[in-house]
Design a protein around this motif. Structure first.
Motif: not given
Length: 329
Positions: A67-74, A135-140, A298-304
């Protein structure tokens, strides 16, 4: 090296984690505010250099939320997945309608927002399933839409304690999954993937070959095909953690494989064809809900998620919500 380890900070999310003896589920990592301003290239570089730390954390916790890392797009998300270096798993034999976005990234299950997707291990009903998923949240989501997760061995232990006879029957006979597939995809159904996209072909004989490789029998019917999978084990042994896991799609199939073509009660039976006891299935669903953790996206979340350790689901939501996925061998 000691400075480097500090890039990832383990964070607590009050009310959204479970605490076990030696670990917290899931583990939550955020970037260290003291490290240089976080960029996507720094994030992917740190993933590569700290892979042993991340692997051991995943082994211990079963799931990691970044959480909180700069991942914006697909495309950013695809770069993050690539940085881990896990081999891609093609989505053959899965039930959910989903489409490719970029590289190794797909939409998550595209079924309607008012439907919940029950707990399952990804592709537990086919022999070749992913060992890890992202999983990646692009739009929360406006509201709802969490992806609840739960530790599989805890479910096995609770079910075995409460229903020892049922669990030993499951271990002896396994499960049989039956699903009727149309020709094309039906986006109104959570299991609406048609046979052409399931087997990535328009040729019935190629579909039969690919089904056979998955251990699946096909029976062609007027407007589609009936697929029969199994018997396959409902309980597996996780060698890396040395424990038994509740590795099946039993509750998902029995409570959720419903659409114009499918009756969920017939979708899954004991491996010998005998029906499953409804009361136990619904109690298992209750146990899953009790033990799960649901972190709002939250936008930008990546769940492994380690698919050997964790079942996941999806709650209904108010749009918009866009969560993308990537499956790894």
């Amino acid at each position: 090296m000691a400075d480097q380890v500090q890039y990832f900070i383990e964070t607590q999310l009050p009310n959204h984690q479970k605490h076990y003896n030696s670990f917290t589920f899931p583990s939550v990592l955020t970037p260290n505010p003291a490290s240089s301003p976080s960029s996507l290239s720094l994030f992917t570089k740190e993933i590569k250099s700290q892979k042993p730390f991340l692997d051991s954390l995943l082994l211990k916790a079963g799931a990691i939320l970044f959480r909180g890392f700069p991942v914006q797009t697909a495309k950013d998300f695809n770069d993050v997945v690539e940085a881990f270096g896990f081999e891609e798993l093609p989505y053959v034999g899965g039930a959910a309608p989903r489409s490719n976005v970029v590289g190794r990234v797909f939409t998550a299950n595209e079924s309607p927002p008012d439907q919940k997707i029950p707990f399952h291990h990804e592709m537990a009903q086919v022999p070749e399933f992913p060992s890890k998923l992202f999983f990646f949240c692009e739009v929360e989501p406006e509201s709802g839409g969490e992806t609840p997760i739960v530790l599989s061995h805890i479910i096995y232990e609770r079910m075995k304690e409460k229903y020892p006879e049922f669990v030993s029957r499951l271990e002896e006979h396994g499960l049989l999954y039956t699903r009727v597939l149309g020709e094309g995809d039906d986006p109104s159904s959570p299991i609406g993937r048609g046979w052409k996209s399931t087997f990535l072909t328009t040729d019935k004989s190629v579909a039969e070959e690919r089904a056979a490789k998955l251990g699946m029998k096909l029976e062609w019917i007027e407007d589609g095909v009936k697929s029969i999978m199994g018997p396959i084990p409902a309980v597996k042994y996780d060698k890396s953690r040395q424990r038994k896991i509740w590795f099946n799609s039993m509750v998902a199939a029995y409570t959720g494989w419903e659409d114009a073509r499918n009756d969920p009660v017939k979708a899954v039976t004991f491996g010998d064809g005998k029906p499953l006891p409804a009361d136990i299935i619904y109690d298992c669903l209750k146990i899953l809900e009790e033990e799960c953790v649901a972190i709002p996206w939250k936008k930008g979340d990546v769940l492994l998620i380690d698919n050997w350790a964790v079942l996941h689901s999806r709650r209904p939501f108010d749009p918009p919500r866009r969560v993308l996925a990537s499956l790894c061998k």
